[in-house]
Enzyme design. Structure first.
Site, PDB file in Angstrom:
ATOM      1  N   ASP A   1       0.825  -1.213   0.000  1.00 19.50           N
ATOM      2  CA  ASP A   1       0.000   0.000   0.000  1.00 19.50           C
ATOM      3  C   ASP A   1       0.860   1.265   0.000  1.00 19.50           C
ATOM      4  OD1 ASP A   1       0.818   0.423   2.623  1.00 19.50           O
ATOM      5  OD2 ASP A   1      -1.043  -0.324   3.484  1.00 19.50           O
ATOM      6  N   ALA A   2       0.210   2.393   0.183  1.00 15.56           N
ATOM      7  CA  ALA A   2       0.897   3.684   0.047  1.00 15.56           C
ATOM      8  C   ALA A   2       2.005   3.884   1.069  1.00 15.56           C
ATOM      9  CB  ALA A   2      -0.115   4.815   0.142  1.00 15.56           C
TER      10      ALA A   2
END
Lengths: 135, 135, 135, 135
Positions: free
Chosen positions: C21-22
């Site tokens: 994810d980010a």
């Protein structure tokens, strides 16, 4: 790119149960994951990585995908994901096809990648250099 | 945290078809997505964000999740995701329960969050400050 | 189940970029996918499948998961997913731990499975029969 | 289908953090989820469902997707997903575009759907009937 060009990379992948939706087949979006994973493994096998490019200020991004769904995969099935590469000016065109182990077409896709250098779309020279063995 | 504490936030979510697996029910992993999305919306509603914290060198990370699956959700169903918050030293414990619209329990979960400051686990003082209205 | 019991199955898995994810680490929900995939591969290696059980009116379902996140995985990393099995009355408890290739713990989880027969929770006799070599 | 045809349905969607990948933007595959979710919500709003069709022996399947990625979405952003519908013989063509709230194009896609009746590809008459208000 014509379909007579040879594939330059292939990867065996097996369907994971959670990738199958309520209709009993692999969800259409999941194939884009397979295709992306194949591109990344190809790059890694070729000795460089998208993440390394990113650190060097070079960002390859997907600009277009065209995908035809020919035969669905279901629970527990295996596939072979194959890849061709072709350059069209600033665009790097990945021809990506997935087959059943006995050679039946599952999906046929074309994925266009362009590269941004420091935030601006580039002419692709640095990406061409990275891919020179395959172009 | 006891189950008598009141919920401090709730979010309506609807099942998306691709979240349902071949057994016709929402896959067990997807509920962690619902829970995470609920925490993020809670934080946003409370006026701050995990991403903003990250920029300030503060990284809340999930250290533990305990989740009980009580009643499965299927295609097209809606849910209400509710949240409580409690501090236990450096650990911020989110009590997160999901219900059907008519109040039947779907999952009941406890999510432990700790915060790292500049790469080291912290005593949680800054996170406590951010959450002070709710503790 | 004590941690001294031996693992009975292990599976090598590699992180796919889209699972990160980010924050640059594998999203917490993705580990449940790894764990589920490991259970299914274990069952397949043991000569039966959840889907076959389903056709026979037997539905193993996850009733509870407890997972501790110890060390995050990032882009391009590999892992080894290991599994133990233990029965506690009608509940089949999978002890599932994931390690880096050099043996550092990534997550440690316990996954409770109960089986429904024709829609009713069962005492687990048929599942015990299927797993008898491992109990 | 020309781009001058009006949209017949639109849906507001908000990015969930786990949909964003390590590059900080929504992963390319996730947009197919948004598009699918939009089609399903459109069908539901129009008074029928893919799942109901399935029960009646009618299976709409995606045969082709073409998607152009114009502007990436990131953490916490919102979008409006819009839909047009057009029939080309047995193929139902969904023109699906996603915009930022202030009207900037995010992706532009065309999704071809064909329907199978009892396992065979159909001429689309029953699907045309279901969609007659929109064709």
């Amino acid at each position: 790119m014509t379909s007579s060009e040879p594939y330059i990379f292939e990867l065996a992948i097996k369907v994971r149960d959670y990738e199958v939706d309520a209709e009993g087949i692999v969800n259409n979006a999941v194939y884009l994951h397979y295709l992306e994973h194949t591109r990344h493994e190809f790059c890694e096998a070729a000795g460089f990585s998208f993440r390394q490019m990113h650190h060097e200020g070079l960002d390859p991004v997907v600009s277009k995908i065209e995908i035809r769904y020919i035969r669905p995969l279901g629970l527990g099935q295996s596939m072979v994901s194959k890849l061709r590469l072709h350059r069209r000016g600033p665009v790097f065109v990945f021809g990506q096809d997935i087959f059943t182990p006995d050679g039946q077409a599952v999906v046929k896709a074309t994925v266009d990648i362009v590269s941004f250098e420091n935030g601006k779309i580039s002419r692709g020279e640095r990406l061409a250099q990275a891919f020179h063995k395959f172009l």
